[in-house]
Structures are given as C-alpha cells and as structure tokens.
Motif scaffolding. Structure first.
Motif, PDB file in Angstrom:
ATOM      1  N   TRP A   1      30.413  69.218  66.911  1.00 11.27           N
ATOM      2  CA  TRP A   1      29.208  69.438  66.411  1.00 11.27           C
ATOM      3  C   TRP A   1      28.862  67.700  66.406  1.00 11.27           C
ATOM      4  CZ3 TRP A   1      32.361  70.835  63.403  1.00 11.27           C
ATOM      5  CH2 TRP A   1      33.484  70.269  62.538  1.00 11.27           C
ATOM      6  N   THR A   2      27.841  67.674  66.219  1.00  6.32           N
ATOM      7  CA  THR A   2      27.110  66.095  66.193  1.00  6.32           C
ATOM      8  C   THR A   2      25.789  65.922  64.725  1.00  6.32           C
ATOM      9  OG1 THR A   2      24.828  66.360  66.970  1.00  6.32           O
ATOM     10  CG2 THR A   2      27.203  65.056  68.279  1.00  6.32           C
ATOM     11  N   ASP A   3      26.547  64.824  64.361  1.00  5.26           N
ATOM     12  CA  ASP A   3      25.145  64.551  62.896  1.00  5.26           C
ATOM     13  C   ASP A   3      24.713  63.426  62.931  1.00  5.26           C
ATOM     14  OD1 ASP A   3      24.095  64.586  60.130  1.00  5.26           O
ATOM     15  OD2 ASP A   3      26.119  65.317  59.435  1.00  5.26           O
ATOM     16  N   GLY A   4      23.692  63.124  63.620  1.00  5.43           N
ATOM     17  CA  GLY A   4      23.047  61.614  63.943  1.00  5.43           C
ATOM     18  C   GLY A   4      23.901  61.262  64.876  1.00  5.43           C
ATOM     19  N   GLU A   5      24.775  60.254  64.550  1.00  6.49           N
ATOM     20  CA  GLU A   5      25.091  59.385  66.120  1.00  6.49           C
ATOM     21  C   GLU A   5      26.969  59.688  65.683  1.00  6.49           C
ATOM     22  OE1 GLU A   5      24.930  55.046  64.428  1.00  6.49           O
ATOM     23  OE2 GLU A   5      23.142  55.347  65.339  1.00  6.49           O
ATOM     24  N   HIS A   6      27.439  60.662  64.537  1.00  4.16           N
ATOM     25  CA  HIS A   6      28.874  61.184  64.211  1.00  4.16           C
ATOM     26  C   HIS A   6      28.890  63.240  65.417  1.00  4.16           C
ATOM     27  CE1 HIS A   6      28.718  57.697  61.590  1.00  4.16           C
ATOM     28  NE2 HIS A   6      27.904  57.768  60.980  1.00  4.16           N
ATOM     29  N   GLY A   7      30.392  62.829  65.709  1.00  6.05           N
ATOM     30  CA  GLY A   7      30.385  63.371  66.292  1.00  6.05           C
ATOM     31  C   GLY A   7      31.823  64.316  65.534  1.00  6.05           C
ATOM     32  N   TYR A   8      32.048  65.169  65.619  1.00  7.06           N
ATOM     33  CA  TYR A   8      33.018  66.714  64.767  1.00  7.06           C
ATOM     34  C   TYR A   8      33.902  67.319  65.538  1.00  7.06           C
ATOM     35  CZ  TYR A   8      30.307  63.676  61.097  1.00  7.06           C
ATOM     36  OH  TYR A   8      29.878  62.468  59.937  1.00  7.06           O
ATOM     37  N   LEU A   9      35.038  67.336  65.507  1.00  8.98           N
ATOM     38  CA  LEU A   9      35.829  68.660  66.469  1.00  8.98           C
ATOM     39  C   LEU A   9      36.182  69.424  64.813  1.00  8.98           C
ATOM     40  CD1 LEU A   9      37.068  69.524  68.023  1.00  8.98           C
ATOM     41  CD2 LEU A   9      39.049  67.747  68.399  1.00  8.98           C
ATOM     42  N   ALA A  10      36.643  70.636  65.480  1.00  7.00           N
ATOM     43  CA  ALA A  10      37.294  70.638  63.868  1.00  7.00           C
ATOM     44  C   ALA A  10      38.076  72.435  64.874  1.00  7.00           C
ATOM     45  CB  ALA A  10      36.203  72.105  62.558  1.00  7.00           C
ATOM     46  N   GLU A  11      39.462  72.806  64.298  1.00  5.19           N
ATOM     47  CA  GLU A  11      40.011  73.194  65.019  1.00  5.19           C
ATOM     48  C   GLU A  11      41.141  74.132  64.036  1.00  5.19           C
ATOM     49  OE1 GLU A  11      40.977  71.030  69.185  1.00  5.19           O
ATOM     50  OE2 GLU A  11      42.360  70.647  67.396  1.00  5.19           O
ATOM     51  N   LEU A  12      41.425  75.347  64.713  1.00  7.45           N
ATOM     52  CA  LEU A  12      41.563  76.250  63.859  1.00  7.45           C
ATOM     53  C   LEU A  12      43.218  76.941  64.503  1.00  7.45           C
ATOM     54  CD1 LEU A  12      42.457  78.747  61.179  1.00  7.45           C
ATOM     55  CD2 LEU A  12      40.733  80.221  62.571  1.00  7.45           C
ATOM     56  N   TYR A  13      43.833  76.600  63.590  1.00  8.55           N
ATOM     57  CA  TYR A  13      45.269  77.030  65.196  1.00  8.55           C
ATOM     58  C   TYR A  13      46.042  78.360  63.541  1.00  8.55           C
ATOM     59  CZ  TYR A  13      45.374  72.868  67.527  1.00  8.55           C
ATOM     60  OH  TYR A  13      45.086  72.677  67.969  1.00  8.55           O
ATOM     61  N   ASP A  14      47.119  79.148  64.192  1.00  3.72           N
ATOM     62  CA  ASP A  14      47.341  79.965  63.864  1.00  3.72           C
ATOM     63  C   ASP A  14      48.313  79.588  62.523  1.00  3.72           C
ATOM     64  OD1 ASP A  14      47.437  82.184  65.342  1.00  3.72           O
ATOM     65  OD2 ASP A  14      48.683  82.146  66.848  1.00  3.72           O
ATOM     66  N   LYS A  15      48.687  79.930  61.351  1.00  7.13           N
ATOM     67  CA  LYS A  15      49.310  79.770  60.863  1.00  7.13           C
ATOM     68  C   LYS A  15      50.939  79.791  60.292  1.00  7.13           C
ATOM     69  CE  LYS A  15      50.104  80.692  55.346  1.00  7.13           C
ATOM     70  NZ  LYS A  15      50.171  81.357  54.828  1.00  7.13           N
ATOM     71  N   ILE A  16      51.494  78.924  60.283  1.00  6.36           N
ATOM     72  CA  ILE A  16      53.224  78.249  60.391  1.00  6.36           C
ATOM     73  C   ILE A  16      53.665  78.589  59.097  1.00  6.36           C
ATOM     74  CG2 ILE A  16      54.948  77.051  60.893  1.00  6.36           C
ATOM     75  CD1 ILE A  16      53.577  77.941  62.963  1.00  6.36           C
ATOM     76  N   THR A  17      54.341  80.337  59.017  1.00  9.21           N
ATOM     77  CA  THR A  17      54.995  79.864  58.128  1.00  9.21           C
ATOM     78  C   THR A  17      56.217  79.465  57.575  1.00  9.21           C
ATOM     79  OG1 THR A  17      56.389  82.211  59.237  1.00  9.21           O
ATOM     80  CG2 THR A  17      54.442  82.510  58.057  1.00  9.21           C
ATOM     81  N   ASP A  18      57.008  79.205  58.569  1.00  6.66           N
ATOM     82  CA  ASP A  18      58.234  78.195  58.552  1.00  6.66           C
ATOM     83  C   ASP A  18      58.296  76.742  57.602  1.00  6.66           C
ATOM     84  OD1 ASP A  18      60.389  79.901  59.145  1.00  6.66           O
ATOM     85  OD2 ASP A  18      60.725  78.991  60.719  1.00  6.66           O
TER      86      ASP A  18
END
Length: 199
Positions: A16-33
């Motif tokens: 997504w963008t907010d004004g001049e700034h772009g953002y990235l969010a990623e959701l990964y599997d939880k690692i238990t080790d």
C-alpha cells in the motif's frame, strides 16, 4: 526460491501507499524451532548440530546459488569503494564470480535442530560464496565453530571465489565496526584479513 529451500511459507502479502511512501507487509508461517543465536548474529558458543543439519545447509546454499535473479544483494560499486577503504590495502575488487545469495546468512537467521533459513528481504546477486563467508566471519569468536564451518562448507570457502567473498565480508563488517557495531569481532577480522592477504 525452490521448494527445497527450507524457509517459512509465505501466507499473505500486502502493499500500500501513503502519500509518497510505499509499504509492504508479509505474513509467514510461524517457526517453532529456535534460532541458533538470539538477538545478534555473532556466535558465542559452539552449536550442537547434527550431520544432517550441516548437509541440509550445504545443499541449501548450493541450491540458492543457482536461482536466477535480477535482485542485487551486493553491488560492484560498493566493493570498489569499501574494500580498499576498510581493508586498508590495494586490492582487485572484481569478484571471480557472482551467484544468488540469501544476503544475511548468520546464526540468528538459522534455526535448529531443524534447519529453517529466516529473513529473506535482502536476497539477490552477490559475490560467489558470500553467504558462507558471512556465516564463517560471524563464527570467528568460537574457533571450534569456525573450524566446523570451514570443514562442512570448505567446498565453497576454499576456492578463489570463497577467499574473495571472505574479503568482501571482512570489509563490510569492519565498516560496521566504525559505526560501533560488531566491535568484538574487530581483532578476529583483522587476523583473518592478515591470513588471507599473506597468500
């Protein structure tokens, strides 16, 4: 990355963008080790890892190196500037070979006893052997562990490309020392630099 590379599975990605700034969010599997080290990349005690873990790491590094990519983890322009400055010696800054790398392979980004490689935002093209050289350099405070890295991954390190990659990583880490980071590594990095440049 190929499915054979042990990494968390990406579940969702949003931009997504907010004004001049772009953002990235990623959701990964939880690692238990757990990661081999917590909170920092420097190794402070030898990890107790099975042969199978080392074999999988070796295979993983070999696999990553063959992945085609237009992403860049380390730039030639950086090598041209940083290597003479931070190594303090005249040096040919042209890498013998370039391959794809994780780009931040250290002990806080590796889990055990089951291997998972974490933290992938910096992957891309780098001098061949870069990942292994980084892991080795972060092991220098524990000589037995550093020797184990060389024993297990010598097919990468003990080559002209591997030695060059070590010099790249030493320059990078000595640069971080000038900013107040990795201060404990300074002596070991200088000693390794002397060893490499005596050849």
């Amino acid at each position: 990355m190929p499915p054979a590379v042990p990494r968390p599975r990406l579940r969702e990605r949003r931009t997504w963008t907010d004004g001049e700034h772009g953002y990235l969010a990623e959701l990964y599997d939880k690692i238990t080790d757990p990661t081999i080290t917590t909170h920092e990349p420097i190794l402070r005690k030898a990890p107790d890892l099975e042969d199978a873990w080392w074999d999988e790491l070796s295979t993983t590094l070999d696999t990553i190196s063959t992945v085609p990519s237009s992403r860049v983890a380390v730039r030639q322009e950086y090598l041209d500037r940083a290597m003479p400055q931070y190594l303090g010696i005249p040096i040919d800054t042209k890498a013998p070979a370039w391959t794809t790398a994780h780009g931040d392979l250290h002990w806080a980004n590796l889990t055990g006893p089951t291997l998972t490689v974490l933290d992938w935002e910096g992957w891309g093209i780098a001098p061949a052997g870069y990942d292994t050289a980084l892991l080795y350099s972060y092991s220098l405070l524990v000589p037995d562990a550093a020797a184990e890295v060389r024993r297990r991954l010598g097919h990468i390190l003990d080559t002209p490309a591997g030695r060059f990659a070590e010099l790249v990583v030493i320059a990078e880490l000595l640069q971080t020392v000038t900013r107040g980071d990795n201060l404990e590594l300074k002596g070991a990095l200088r000693a390794r630099l002397a060893c490499l440049t005596e050849r």
